[in-house]
Design a protein around this motif. Sequence first.
Motif, mmCIF file in Angstrom:
data_model
loop_
_atom_site.group_PDB
_atom_site.id
_atom_site.type_symbol
_atom_site.label_atom_id
_atom_site.label_comp_id
_atom_site.label_asym_id
_atom_site.label_seq_id
_atom_site.Cartn_x
_atom_site.Cartn_y
_atom_site.Cartn_z
ATOM 1 N N ALA A 1 0.784 -1.251 0.013
ATOM 2 C CA ALA A 1 0.014 0.103 0.101
ATOM 3 C C ALA A 1 0.848 1.285 -0.079
ATOM 4 C CB ALA A 1 -0.844 -0.097 1.240
ATOM 5 N N ASN A 2 1.942 1.216 0.892
ATOM 6 C CA ASN A 2 2.739 2.512 0.717
ATOM 7 C C ASN A 2 3.583 2.629 -0.329
ATOM 8 O OD1 ASN A 2 2.122 3.690 3.273
ATOM 9 N ND2 ASN A 2 3.614 1.993 4.427
ATOM 10 N N MET A 3 3.760 1.567 -1.076
ATOM 11 C CA MET A 3 4.373 1.692 -2.569
ATOM 12 C C MET A 3 3.428 2.390 -3.294
ATOM 13 S SD MET A 3 4.484 0.124 -5.886
ATOM 14 C CE MET A 3 3.729 -1.511 -5.352
ATOM 15 N N MET A 4 1.930 1.954 -3.433
ATOM 16 C CA MET A 4 0.973 2.445 -4.221
ATOM 17 C C MET A 4 0.890 3.912 -3.821
ATOM 18 S SD MET A 4 0.282 0.058 -6.197
ATOM 19 C CE MET A 4 -1.447 0.766 -6.966
ATOM 20 N N LEU A 5 0.816 4.293 -2.627
ATOM 21 C CA LEU A 5 0.806 5.714 -2.183
ATOM 22 C C LEU A 5 2.192 6.465 -2.688
ATOM 23 C CD1 LEU A 5 -0.708 5.483 1.466
ATOM 24 C CD2 LEU A 5 -1.743 6.449 -0.445
ATOM 25 N N GLY A 6 3.087 5.780 -2.597
ATOM 26 C CA GLY A 6 4.233 6.557 -3.329
ATOM 27 C C GLY A 6 4.295 6.394 -4.873
ATOM 28 N N MET A 7 3.477 6.216 -5.484
ATOM 29 C CA MET A 7 3.353 5.980 -7.078
ATOM 30 C C MET A 7 4.247 5.106 -7.405
ATOM 31 S SD MET A 7 0.401 7.759 -7.607
ATOM 32 C CE MET A 7 0.483 7.815 -9.203
ATOM 33 N N ILE B 1 -6.852 2.074 0.530
ATOM 34 C CA ILE B 1 -5.574 2.857 0.112
ATOM 35 C C ILE B 1 -6.348 4.225 0.032
ATOM 36 C CG2 ILE B 1 -3.759 3.475 -1.211
ATOM 37 C CD1 ILE B 1 -3.404 0.286 -1.595
ATOM 38 N N ASP B 2 -6.339 4.945 0.578
ATOM 39 C CA ASP B 2 -6.978 6.587 0.374
ATOM 40 C C ASP B 2 -5.821 7.574 0.093
ATOM 41 O OD1 ASP B 2 -7.725 9.209 0.693
ATOM 42 O OD2 ASP B 2 -9.362 8.524 2.409
ATOM 43 N N PRO B 3 -5.387 7.796 -1.165
ATOM 44 C CA PRO B 3 -4.525 8.778 -1.701
ATOM 45 C C PRO B 3 -4.604 9.997 -1.329
ATOM 46 C CG PRO B 3 -5.557 7.733 -3.432
ATOM 47 C CD PRO B 3 -6.254 7.194 -2.482
ATOM 48 N N GLN B 4 -5.809 10.551 -1.252
ATOM 49 C CA GLN B 4 -6.225 11.868 -0.794
ATOM 50 C C GLN B 4 -5.612 12.200 0.792
ATOM 51 O OE1 GLN B 4 -9.973 13.533 -1.807
ATOM 52 N NE2 GLN B 4 -10.094 15.027 -0.159
ATOM 53 N N GLU B 5 -5.884 11.162 1.617
ATOM 54 C CA GLU B 5 -5.375 11.473 2.923
ATOM 55 C C GLU B 5 -4.017 10.650 3.092
ATOM 56 O OE1 GLU B 5 -7.051 13.137 5.269
ATOM 57 O OE2 GLU B 5 -8.550 13.484 3.953
ATOM 58 N N GLN B 6 -3.551 10.124 2.120
ATOM 59 C CA GLN B 6 -2.170 9.287 2.161
ATOM 60 C C GLN B 6 -2.354 8.430 3.411
ATOM 61 O OE1 GLN B 6 1.088 9.860 0.560
ATOM 62 N NE2 GLN B 6 -0.828 10.152 -0.973
ATOM 63 N N LEU B 7 -3.325 7.709 3.354
ATOM 64 C CA LEU B 7 -3.686 6.788 4.534
ATOM 65 C C LEU B 7 -3.679 5.359 3.824
ATOM 66 C CD1 LEU B 7 -4.554 6.183 7.440
ATOM 67 C CD2 LEU B 7 -6.972 6.363 6.390
ATOM 68 N N ALA B 8 -3.261 4.246 4.313
ATOM 69 C CA ALA B 8 -3.596 2.846 4.199
ATOM 70 C C ALA B 8 -3.892 2.144 5.341
ATOM 71 C CB ALA B 8 -2.306 2.529 3.287
ATOM 72 N N ALA B 9 -4.567 1.357 5.330
ATOM 73 C CA ALA B 9 -4.960 0.266 6.237
ATOM 74 C C ALA B 9 -4.914 -0.943 5.849
ATOM 75 C CB ALA B 9 -6.079 0.591 7.062
ATOM 76 N N ALA B 10 -4.473 -2.176 6.459
ATOM 77 C CA ALA B 10 -4.527 -3.741 6.128
ATOM 78 C C ALA B 10 -4.963 -4.286 7.490
ATOM 79 C CB ALA B 10 -3.312 -4.001 5.461
ATOM 80 N N TRP B 11 -6.028 -5.226 7.213
ATOM 81 C CA TRP B 11 -6.433 -5.954 8.332
ATOM 82 C C TRP B 11 -6.819 -7.373 7.943
ATOM 83 C CZ3 TRP B 11 -8.804 -1.715 6.770
ATOM 84 C CH2 TRP B 11 -10.043 -1.907 6.506
ATOM 85 N N PHE B 12 -6.481 -8.541 8.728
ATOM 86 C CA PHE B 12 -7.270 -9.612 8.622
ATOM 87 C C PHE B 12 -8.075 -9.885 9.787
ATOM 88 C CE2 PHE B 12 -3.122 -12.170 6.573
ATOM 89 C CZ PHE B 12 -3.374 -11.041 5.651
ATOM 90 N N VAL B 13 -9.371 -10.710 9.350
ATOM 91 C CA VAL B 13 -10.411 -10.890 10.389
ATOM 92 C C VAL B 13 -10.406 -12.577 10.662
ATOM 93 C CG1 VAL B 13 -12.927 -10.637 10.909
ATOM 94 C CG2 VAL B 13 -11.708 -8.686 9.775
ATOM 95 N N PRO B 14 -10.267 -12.858 11.555
ATOM 96 C CA PRO B 14 -10.430 -14.358 11.744
ATOM 97 C C PRO B 14 -11.960 -14.716 11.419
ATOM 98 C CG PRO B 14 -9.682 -13.438 13.679
ATOM 99 C CD PRO B 14 -10.192 -12.255 12.854
ATOM 100 N N PHE B 15 -12.194 -15.955 10.888
ATOM 101 C CA PHE B 15 -13.475 -16.352 10.591
ATOM 102 C C PHE B 15 -13.603 -18.137 10.357
ATOM 103 C CE2 PHE B 15 -11.522 -16.921 6.550
ATOM 104 C CZ PHE B 15 -12.334 -17.369 5.654
ATOM 105 N N ARG B 16 -14.744 -18.338 10.447
ATOM 106 C CA ARG B 16 -14.848 -19.900 10.422
ATOM 107 C C ARG B 16 -14.645 -20.228 8.620
ATOM 108 N NH1 ARG B 16 -19.746 -20.386 13.960
ATOM 109 N NH2 ARG B 16 -20.852 -20.496 12.118
ATOM 110 N N PRO B 17 -14.094 -21.080 8.385
ATOM 111 C CA PRO B 17 -13.920 -21.561 7.108
ATOM 112 C C PRO B 17 -15.178 -21.801 6.436
ATOM 113 C CG PRO B 17 -12.446 -23.005 8.535
ATOM 114 C CD PRO B 17 -13.449 -22.088 9.497
#
Length: 148
Positions: free
Chosen positions: A41-47, A117-133
């Motif tokens: 994501a940071n690479m994408m924000l860095g164009m 990835i929000d390029p206007q705010e220069q913000l990126a977030a990544a997360w995983f959520v546990p779930f049942r298969p």
Amino acid sequence: MRRLKIDRAADNVKREPSVWEQIPHTGGGLFSTPCDLIRFANMMLGMGTWNGVRILGRKTVEKMTASSLFQVPDYCWGANEPDRKYAIGFDRREGPGFLYSNGTYMHEGSGSCSLVIDPQEQLAAAWFVPFRPGEWYAEGLWNVSNII
């Protein structure tokens, strides 16, 4: 209905693989971590540049994140959107139902993972959520996104 193919040389009956069995896993079956996704994501924000190294060309990033579909309706999950935004490989999250800045792009992956990835705010977030298969847990993805 299964089509059977007869191998006359061996007198065996072989089943042709279904179309779904012939499609490779996305990403070649690779796995990742939230840390790796944030680097991406940071690479994408860095164009296309990360840590001072050019990974992708600026024009490539622009093309990957610009809308690619136009006037394609979306009725999935009860939506009634006349013009669903998608880029090349990314979902564009725009419109009154989303809290993101215009131009935000994201991807939901297998296993209930999310990258926004929000390029206007220069913000990126990544997360995983546990779930049942076999189950998709929308609240874990969207509630986290709304909090951010």
